[in-house]
Design an enzyme around this catalytic site. Structure first.
Site, PDB file in Angstrom:
ATOM      1  N   CYS A   1      -2.209   8.177   4.030  1.00  0.00           N
ATOM      2  CA  CYS A   1      -2.099   7.830   2.593  1.00  0.00           C
ATOM      3  C   CYS A   1      -3.302   7.978   1.641  1.00  0.00           C
ATOM      4  O   CYS A   1      -3.388   8.150   0.481  1.00  0.00           O
ATOM      5  CB  CYS A   1      -1.894   6.208   2.484  1.00  0.00           C
ATOM      6  SG  CYS A   1      -2.969   5.286   3.524  1.00  0.00           S
TER       7      CYS A   1
ATOM      8  N   GLU B   1       1.002  -1.061  -0.069  1.00  0.00           N
ATOM      9  CA  GLU B   1      -0.001  -0.116  -0.024  1.00  0.00           C
ATOM     10  C   GLU B   1       0.925   1.034  -0.061  1.00  0.00           C
ATOM     11  O   GLU B   1       1.510   1.493   1.069  1.00  0.00           O
ATOM     12  CB  GLU B   1      -0.806  -0.111   1.109  1.00  0.00           C
ATOM     13  CG  GLU B   1      -1.933   1.181   1.125  1.00  0.00           C
ATOM     14  CD  GLU B   1      -1.865   2.127   2.039  1.00  0.00           C
ATOM     15  OE1 GLU B   1      -1.427   3.303   1.552  1.00  0.00           O
ATOM     16  OE2 GLU B   1      -1.912   1.980   3.328  1.00  0.00           O
TER      17      GLU B   1
END
Length: 680
Positions: free
Chosen positions: A294, A255
């Site tokens: 993120c 990720e």
């Protein structure tokens, strides 16, 4: 200041000071890493031997129960974690995301495991496929623990949630975990692991912690192991290309960086409620965790004619954001996680300014609030404008991992979609629109390059969890630049850590392996009605073949009058003759009711309640004069450790029901879920 310790092979390890870890609030030293080198061969061997053995001594349901208890234990002790979290630059709201979000994820996966996983360590992923003409040879899939180690390399921005959102599904899947947190905020992760260990809830070997570098950890992994990574795309590429990872095809879930977008659709104007909702969402995502998420919004796409209006609204809102020590009254945004991160963000802003102009945040007047704040890692929010967003580069490639976002004007839906795609794969985009037709046009195209999409309007905004909030029951991850991985997503995340295997054989053999009755397998018939068995005594495969019942025209008429269902196929001879059936047929739900009348034991017994019906299919129509019977078979038992409100223990039993006619043709098929009492 304390020396942080690694937790390796069941022991806390390290006592000699090494790197100083600095408070993001005032620059003071919070802790030190340790100098001692970790024997990663020993750590992996301990996880693979002690950890795997102890984990698999438990089943899915037992591990789910441990997750629930662990979540409650951390919740009770979260105050001590909040106090430490302050040094990472977090406001109380930021810490809530990390700490409460972490144990909240454990609660969610505990519930997911209890509802969706069986007792035992073999999960049957059906349906069973008949491979032979006479049902002597079938195939299906099972999911089993990999009997390996899961290694998790995490980013600095979520020291607790980042660990627990990976730990929860891996633990459910029976994989011991080795965590390597980012060094800058590892003092908070270490504190959380100490709380977890103090609980005494985890089996020995289930969790290890690495403080400092990962050394040669990846060299010792084998084919059954699993690696996850959260961080930059460049680091993800380096790790994914590790010779041992590639040579042994070790699963790797990344990720990574994500240049997420927020798109204001062409139908939204400054007069609309959605305009203010959009602006509020952007500012929240710029300032929550000081933009260190993120999932934060990096690119703001707005119709060209509304660019100035939106820019002015955002500047006005950002001007009200007080930055500084979260302990000071009125502070709404804290610090970046470290001075190193501050340097990196300022460097990224300078790169962005080569293609954009700054409209907020560069006037030199910024001064954070709080004593010693000048030594912290504070930065003011920065709002930029890129007036040529169809060009490559700039904010399409550069991520300032802080409170920085870039406005991008567009003309028309096609242009907005083109600009969004220049992110080359993102975790999330929010589309704000009033028009369902616009959502229906844009979302399928956006979906090809995104892991999650939020459609925001006035109605959704009342309950929206927010653009930047990954939820444990939904997928977290994205294609392309975002890493190509999947985290979270409910039971899907657990399945990532399990090995899916196809199995073939006779129905009886498949039933033995899956611990679940498969039609065609040998059944167990006794003189005792299955509904008279307590959960403890009932066997998978225990079955009852009922007596027969002939369906009459009076049955159909009476059921129609009772239910109010006078559909023409049941009552109109002429209309029914024109259909594919050629005559009137019985109600499907009458067949269901009649079958229940055939197999239900009417007296008091251990079966307490029917709380669900799955996989219902009506296969062959039942005509007037047909004779039906039912076979009721115990398909699956799930011991969830449930008790009734008055404290009596009970389990969940799934029953397979097959209703056939006088020609032994299947007319209805379904599963029934019941609560069944255990013996006292």
């Amino acid at each position: 200041m304390p020396v942080l310790q690694s937790y390796i092979a069941g022991q806390w390890f390290g006592k000699t000071e090494s790197k100083a870890l600095i408070s993001a609030i005032n620059g003071t030293t919070v802790a030190h890493t340790h100098q001692e080198e970790i024997n990663f061969r020993e750590a992996v061997a301990y996880a693979r031997n002690t950890g795997v053995r102890n984990m698999l001594a438990l089943d899915f349901q037992q591990r789910a129960a441990i997750l629930k208890a662990l979540a409650a234990y951390i919740q009770e002790r979260k105050r001590e974690l909040y106090a430490i979290s302050h040094h990472t630059g977090c406001t109380k709201a930021d810490s809530w995301i990390d700490i409460d979000g972490g144990f909240g994820t454990l609660f969610t996966y505990a519930s997911t495991g209890r509802k969706e996983l069986p007792s035992g360590n073999v999960a049957h992923e059906g349906p069973v496929t008949q491979l032979g003409k006479d049902n002597h040879f079938n195939g299906t899939h099972i999911l089993v623990p990999r009997r390996g180690v899961s290694v998790h390399i995490n980013a600095f921005n979520f020291p607790i949630w980042g660990m627990l959102e990976k730990f929860a599904p891996a633990f459910l899947a029976g994989m011991p975990c080795i965590f390597k947190p980012a060094t800058a905020t590892s003092y908070l992760t270490e504190a959380a692991v100490r709380v977890i260990n103090d609980s005494g809830l985890l089996p020995e070997g289930a969790l290890q912690l690495v403080i400092g570098g990962a050394g040669d950890l990846l060299d010792h992994l084998e084919e059954q192991d699993f690696v996850t990574f959260t961080g930059s795309a460049n680091t993800a590429l380096i790790l994914k290309s590790h010779p041992n990872i590639m040579a042994k095809s070790i699963p790797f879930n990344a990720e990574a960086d994500s240049l997420n977008s927020a798109i204001m659709a062409p139908d939204v104007s400054p007069e609309d409620e959605e305009f203010e909702i959009f602006a509020k969402e952007v500012v929240k995502e710029m300032t929550a965790k000081a933009g260190q998420k993120c999932t934060a919004i990096r690119r703001i796409l707005v119709p060209a004619e509304h660019l100035d209006a939106l820019a002015n609204t955002l500047k006005s809102r950002l001007a009200n954001i007080v930055v500084g020590d979260p302990h000071e009254e009125g502070v709404r945004m804290g610090a970046l996680s470290s001075r190193d991160q501050l340097r990196d963000v300022n460097h990224a802003i300078e790169q962005l300014l080569e293609t954009s102009e700054c409209v907020f945040g560069r006037d030199g007047s910024f001064k954070p609030v709080g004593q010693g704040a000048e030594n912290g890692a504070f930065i003011t929010p920065h709002l930029l404008i890129n007036r040529n967003p169809l060009n490559d580069g700039g904010a399409h490639d550069i991520e300032a991992f802080g409170p920085v976002a870039t406005l991008m004007p567009y003309s028309g839906i096609d242009e907005a979609l083109t600009i969004a795609a220049k992110g080359k794969g993102s975790l999330v985009t929010t589309l704000t629109t009033k028009d369902p037709a616009i959502a229906a046009e844009m979302i399928p195209i956006l979906a090809a390059q995104h892991g999650r999409l939020q459609i925001l309007d006035a109605q959704a905004s009342k309950e929206s969890t927010g653009h930047g909030s990954p939820l444990p029951m939904l997928k977290h991850g994205g294609p392309g630049r975002a890493g190509g991985g999947e985290e979270l997503g409910g039971i899907r995340a657990v399945h990532h850590y399990l090995q899916r295997t196809a199995i073939q054989g006779s129905p009886s053999m498949l039933a033995a392996v899956t611990k679940e009755y498969v039609r065609g397998a040998k059944v167990i018939e006794t003189d005792v009605h299955p509904f008279r068995r307590h959960f403890d005594d009932l066997q998978v495969g225990e079955s009852l073949l009922t007596h027969r019942r002939t369906v009459t025209e009076a049955d159909i008429v009476n059921f129609g009058c009772l239910s109010g269902d006078h559909f023409y196929m049941h009552f109109d001879d002429i209309a029914a003759k024109e259909t594919q059936f050629g005559q009137r047929i019985a109600h499907g739900y009458f067949v269901l009711s009649a079958a229940a009348g055939l197999f239900v034991y009417p007296g008091e017994g251990p079966v307490l309640a029917n709380y669900g019906l799955d996989t219902l299919r009506f296969i062959t129509p039942v005509l007037v004069g047909d004779t039906i019977r039912a076979r009721l078979t115990c398909k699956r038992k799930i011991d969830q450790g449930r008790t009734s409100p008055d404290g009596h223990p009970q389990g969940v039993v799934m029953w397979d029901v097959a209703v056939t006619n006088q020609h032994d043709e299947l007319v209805a098929s379904y599963d029934i879920l019941t609560l069944v009492a255990k013996r006292q």
